[in-house]
Design a protein around this motif. Structure first.
Motif, mmCIF file in Angstrom:
data_model
loop_
_atom_site.group_PDB
_atom_site.id
_atom_site.type_symbol
_atom_site.label_atom_id
_atom_site.label_comp_id
_atom_site.label_asym_id
_atom_site.label_seq_id
_atom_site.Cartn_x
_atom_site.Cartn_y
_atom_site.Cartn_z
ATOM 1 N N ASN A 310 55.052 5.575 -14.011
ATOM 2 C CA ASN A 310 53.993 4.634 -13.697
ATOM 3 C C ASN A 310 53.146 4.425 -14.939
ATOM 4 O O ASN A 310 53.108 5.271 -15.836
ATOM 5 C CB ASN A 310 53.143 5.122 -12.514
ATOM 6 C CG ASN A 310 52.443 6.440 -12.833
ATOM 7 O OD1 ASN A 310 51.482 6.458 -13.584
ATOM 8 N ND2 ASN A 310 52.942 7.536 -12.262
ATOM 9 N N LEU A 311 52.493 3.296 -15.011
ATOM 10 C CA LEU A 311 51.768 2.941 -16.217
ATOM 11 C C LEU A 311 50.692 3.958 -16.571
ATOM 12 O O LEU A 311 50.539 4.331 -17.742
ATOM 13 C CB LEU A 311 51.135 1.561 -16.050
ATOM 14 C CG LEU A 311 52.092 0.363 -16.054
ATOM 15 C CD1 LEU A 311 51.302 -0.925 -15.883
ATOM 16 C CD2 LEU A 311 52.888 0.331 -17.348
ATOM 17 N N GLN A 312 49.944 4.407 -15.568
ATOM 18 C CA GLN A 312 48.873 5.360 -15.866
ATOM 19 C C GLN A 312 49.420 6.622 -16.517
ATOM 20 O O GLN A 312 48.872 7.116 -17.507
ATOM 21 C CB GLN A 312 48.115 5.721 -14.577
ATOM 22 C CG GLN A 312 47.338 4.578 -13.966
ATOM 23 C CD GLN A 312 48.160 3.797 -12.947
ATOM 24 O OE1 GLN A 312 49.390 3.894 -12.925
ATOM 25 N NE2 GLN A 312 47.478 3.024 -12.117
ATOM 26 N N GLY A 313 50.522 7.137 -15.945
ATOM 27 C CA GLY A 313 51.096 8.361 -16.491
ATOM 28 C C GLY A 313 51.629 8.176 -17.905
ATOM 29 O O GLY A 313 51.453 9.037 -18.774
ATOM 30 N N LEU A 314 52.257 7.025 -18.176
ATOM 31 C CA LEU A 314 52.817 6.783 -19.502
ATOM 32 C C LEU A 314 51.714 6.591 -20.538
ATOM 33 O O LEU A 314 51.836 7.041 -21.684
ATOM 34 C CB LEU A 314 53.741 5.566 -19.462
ATOM 35 C CG LEU A 314 54.999 5.735 -18.595
ATOM 36 C CD1 LEU A 314 55.832 4.466 -18.618
ATOM 37 C CD2 LEU A 314 55.834 6.924 -19.046
ATOM 38 N N VAL A 315 50.629 5.919 -20.140
ATOM 39 C CA VAL A 315 49.497 5.773 -21.056
ATOM 40 C C VAL A 315 48.911 7.143 -21.389
ATOM 41 O O VAL A 315 48.538 7.414 -22.543
ATOM 42 C CB VAL A 315 48.418 4.850 -20.446
ATOM 43 C CG1 VAL A 315 47.102 4.966 -21.221
ATOM 44 C CG2 VAL A 315 48.898 3.412 -20.446
ATOM 45 N N ILE A 316 48.833 8.009 -20.408
ATOM 46 C CA ILE A 316 48.316 9.364 -20.642
ATOM 47 C C ILE A 316 49.209 10.098 -21.647
ATOM 48 O O ILE A 316 48.715 10.766 -22.570
ATOM 49 C CB ILE A 316 48.205 10.139 -19.315
ATOM 50 C CG1 ILE A 316 47.089 9.542 -18.448
ATOM 51 C CG2 ILE A 316 47.940 11.623 -19.577
ATOM 52 C CD1 ILE A 316 47.050 10.088 -17.035
ATOM 53 N N HIS A 317 50.530 9.972 -21.481
ATOM 54 C CA HIS A 317 51.455 10.600 -22.434
ATOM 55 C C HIS A 317 51.218 10.069 -23.851
ATOM 56 O O HIS A 317 51.200 10.831 -24.829
ATOM 57 C CB HIS A 317 52.906 10.322 -22.026
ATOM 58 C CG HIS A 317 53.362 11.063 -20.805
ATOM 59 N ND1 HIS A 317 53.072 12.382 -20.582
ATOM 60 C CD2 HIS A 317 54.125 10.670 -19.740
ATOM 61 C CE1 HIS A 317 53.620 12.773 -19.430
ATOM 62 N NE2 HIS A 317 54.260 11.740 -18.904
ATOM 63 N N LEU A 318 51.044 8.746 -23.970
ATOM 64 C CA LEU A 318 50.826 8.141 -25.284
ATOM 65 C C LEU A 318 49.505 8.610 -25.893
ATOM 66 O O LEU A 318 49.433 8.935 -27.082
ATOM 67 C CB LEU A 318 50.837 6.612 -25.168
ATOM 68 C CG LEU A 318 52.180 5.970 -24.828
ATOM 69 C CD1 LEU A 318 52.001 4.480 -24.534
ATOM 70 C CD2 LEU A 318 53.184 6.152 -25.964
ATOM 71 N N ARG A 319 48.443 8.647 -25.089
ATOM 72 C CA ARG A 319 47.140 9.057 -25.602
ATOM 73 C C ARG A 319 47.173 10.531 -26.041
ATOM 74 O O ARG A 319 46.636 10.883 -27.102
ATOM 75 C CB ARG A 319 46.064 8.839 -24.535
ATOM 76 C CG ARG A 319 44.659 9.263 -24.953
ATOM 77 C CD ARG A 319 44.120 8.434 -26.113
ATOM 78 N NE ARG A 319 43.960 7.033 -25.781
ATOM 79 C CZ ARG A 319 42.868 6.495 -25.212
ATOM 80 N NH1 ARG A 319 41.823 7.261 -24.929
ATOM 81 N NH2 ARG A 319 42.811 5.191 -24.965
ATOM 82 N N LYS A 320 47.796 11.385 -25.241
ATOM 83 C CA LYS A 320 47.890 12.801 -25.613
ATOM 84 C C LYS A 320 48.690 12.975 -26.902
ATOM 85 O O LYS A 320 48.336 13.797 -27.757
ATOM 86 C CB LYS A 320 48.538 13.607 -24.476
ATOM 87 C CG LYS A 320 47.624 13.834 -23.279
ATOM 88 C CD LYS A 320 48.318 14.702 -22.240
ATOM 89 C CE LYS A 320 47.380 15.030 -21.089
ATOM 90 N NZ LYS A 320 48.049 15.859 -20.036
ATOM 91 N N GLY A 321 49.752 12.199 -27.031
ATOM 92 C CA GLY A 321 50.563 12.294 -28.239
ATOM 93 C C GLY A 321 49.772 11.905 -29.473
ATOM 94 O O GLY A 321 49.857 12.569 -30.519
ATOM 95 N N LEU A 322 48.979 10.844 -29.377
ATOM 96 C CA LEU A 322 48.175 10.402 -30.503
ATOM 97 C C LEU A 322 47.080 11.414 -30.829
ATOM 98 O O LEU A 322 46.824 11.713 -32.009
ATOM 99 C CB LEU A 322 47.555 9.039 -30.194
ATOM 100 C CG LEU A 322 46.647 8.449 -31.275
ATOM 101 C CD1 LEU A 322 47.400 8.290 -32.587
ATOM 102 C CD2 LEU A 322 46.072 7.115 -30.820
ATOM 103 N N GLU A 323 46.422 11.934 -29.798
ATOM 104 C CA GLU A 323 45.358 12.916 -30.035
ATOM 105 C C GLU A 323 45.903 14.184 -30.681
ATOM 106 O O GLU A 323 45.288 14.747 -31.593
ATOM 107 C CB GLU A 323 44.650 13.233 -28.718
ATOM 108 C CG GLU A 323 43.819 12.070 -28.183
ATOM 109 C CD GLU A 323 43.197 12.369 -26.828
ATOM 110 O OE1 GLU A 323 43.633 13.364 -26.187
ATOM 111 O OE2 GLU A 323 42.293 11.609 -26.407
#
Length: 437
Positions: A310-323
């Motif tokens: 789901n979009l929310q979960g994938l955005v969270i993965h992307l944000r965590k990866g960047l951080e």
């Protein structure tokens, strides 16, 4: 539509490079960069309907201002030696003039094509040892429009460097160069070159039957997409996070559907400009390669194949990866003893691109580099394109002319692309190759 090459010449710096600047040392990050050229393409309509006798003036303006710009970006006019230094000998860059017959620039803008744009940019023959670190191809259409293709060696230029060079060149063309645009040569001292036992070969991409398509997300659709992708953990996703998450979801579903499976790991690698992430930040005008990448993974292990996708979960993965990238990778880069190993460890991650049993997607975002500001004296470009390298499972994101929308060039297998083109969730937010006019 036929491209006829009219002339090819060498443009040298307008002033000789001082003797004390005769050797430009690469950073070790540049040394590890692939032997290939990165290309960008600008389209300018003939708004003023200039007469034919003005065509010569436009070419001369480009050549003269390019020569002036090379005095500042003097290393571009040099030649690489032993993957360690550039001899800044003012041998120059290649400048090709071409005429485009049998079609108008408006034909390209009405229906952009990922394959046709390649004829308007310089050929990448770095693997043949051409020696040129920069090339320009200026295409004049019968209608008077121009397409300017620029190609810089990836050994010395990332997207930020290309943006700095073109900004300086276009400003030189109209006489508005400022001191803030001057290139900064600091990466070589921060990350000194190293002795490698071998010269790195040119990048060889595996060839697959793949296809590239252009998906356009206008600003209003991105606003809705960001709202859909927001969550308590990431309350305000960026444009890039929202668009990439949606594409990541759709390409993964397409792959799993064609494979007839519901469980399969999916990973995204996104390249990041490091300049603004160091402490203190480095100027955007520092030339060379200063980028890294982070990984985000959707494990694909749930019994319900849509629970994780789901979009929310994938955005969270992307944000965590960047951080995590900013906290760990960038911090280690600033610790001199760990910098080299940090870069090498990051490169090892890219080996996953050919690993069996996972879906791996590489994303390059060229957003927020203000490429649409390049005005050589006849207005800003109608369209800026990044010609695709035809690398399977690759995603290139660029700004639209308004700086708010995003164009996504996606390259997939023919089978996966067939499902992408009909994905209703994707088409709710994106248009498939709409006209630019």
């Amino acid at each position: 539509m036929k491209v006829e090459f009219v002339s090819k010449q060498i443009i040298k710096p307008s002033s000789p490079t001082p003797q004390n600047l005769g050797i430009f040392k690469l950073s070790f990050i540049d040394q590890l960069a692939p032997v290939m050229h990165t290309r960008i393409l600008y389209f300018y309509p003939n708004i003023q309907n200039e007469a034919a006798d003005r065509d010569h003036d436009r070419f001369e303006r480009l050549k003269t201002s390019l020569s002036e710009t090379l005095t500042l970006f003097y290393h571009l006019a040099g030649r690489m030696k032993d993957n360690a230094v550039i001899e800044c000998n003012d041998e120059g860059v290649e400048f090709c003039e071409a005429r485009v017959h049998g079609g108008f620039l408006s034909d390209i803008l009405k229906q952009p094509d990922a394959d046709s744009v390649h004829q308007f940019v310089p050929i990448d023959d770095a693997h043949l040892g051409s020696g040129f670190l920069a090339k320009v191809q200026v295409n004049l259409f019968d209608c008077g429009g121009l397409a300017i293709g620029v190609s810089l060696s990836h050994k010395i230029a990332d997207a930020s460097t290309i943006g700095s060079f073109i900004k300086a060149w276009s400003c030189a063309a109209v006489g508005c160069m400022t001191e803030s645009m001057l290139p900064k040569y600091i990466l070589g001292s921060l990350y000194p070159s190293m002795d490698f036992p071998i010269v790195l070969p040119a990048v060889e991409f595996r060839h697959f039957n793949c296809i590239t398509r252009r998906f356009v997300f206008d600003s209003s659709k991105i606003t809705k997409l960001k709202a859909t992708a927001a969550s308590k953990m990431v309350e305000n996703p960026t444009r890039v996070e929202a668009v990439l998450a949606l594409i990541w979801k759709c390409v993964t579903i397409a792959s799993r559907t064609n494979l007839g499976i519901t469980k399969r790991p999916s990973m995204v690698s996104q390249f990041v400009n490091i300049r603004k992430r160091t402490s203190p930040p480095l100027p955007e005008t520092c030339v060379g390669n200063f980028l890294g990448h982070f990984m985000a993974e959707e494990p694909g292990e749930s019994n319900n194949d849509d629970s994780e996708m789901n979009l929310q979960g994938l955005v969270i993965h992307l944000r965590k990866g960047l951080e995590q990238f900013t906290k760990e990778h960038v911090q280690k880069l600033q610790e001199g003893n760990n910098a080299f190993m940090t870069v090498c460890e990051g490169l090892k991650d890219l080996e996953l691109v050919y690993k069996e049993g996972i879906d791996f997607y590489g994303c390059t975002s060229w957003c927020r580099f203000a490429f649409y500001e390049a005005d050589f004296g006849w207005g800003k470009p109608k369209w800026v394109s990044i010609p695709s390298l035809k690398i399977k499972n690759s995603i290139i994101l660029t700004d639209m002319s308004d700086g708010k929308g995003i164009e996504a060039w996606v390259t997939l297998s023919e089978q996966d692309m067939a499902l992408m083109e009909t994905n209703l969730e994707l088409l709710e937010f994106a248009s498939l190759n709409p006209s630019i006019i």
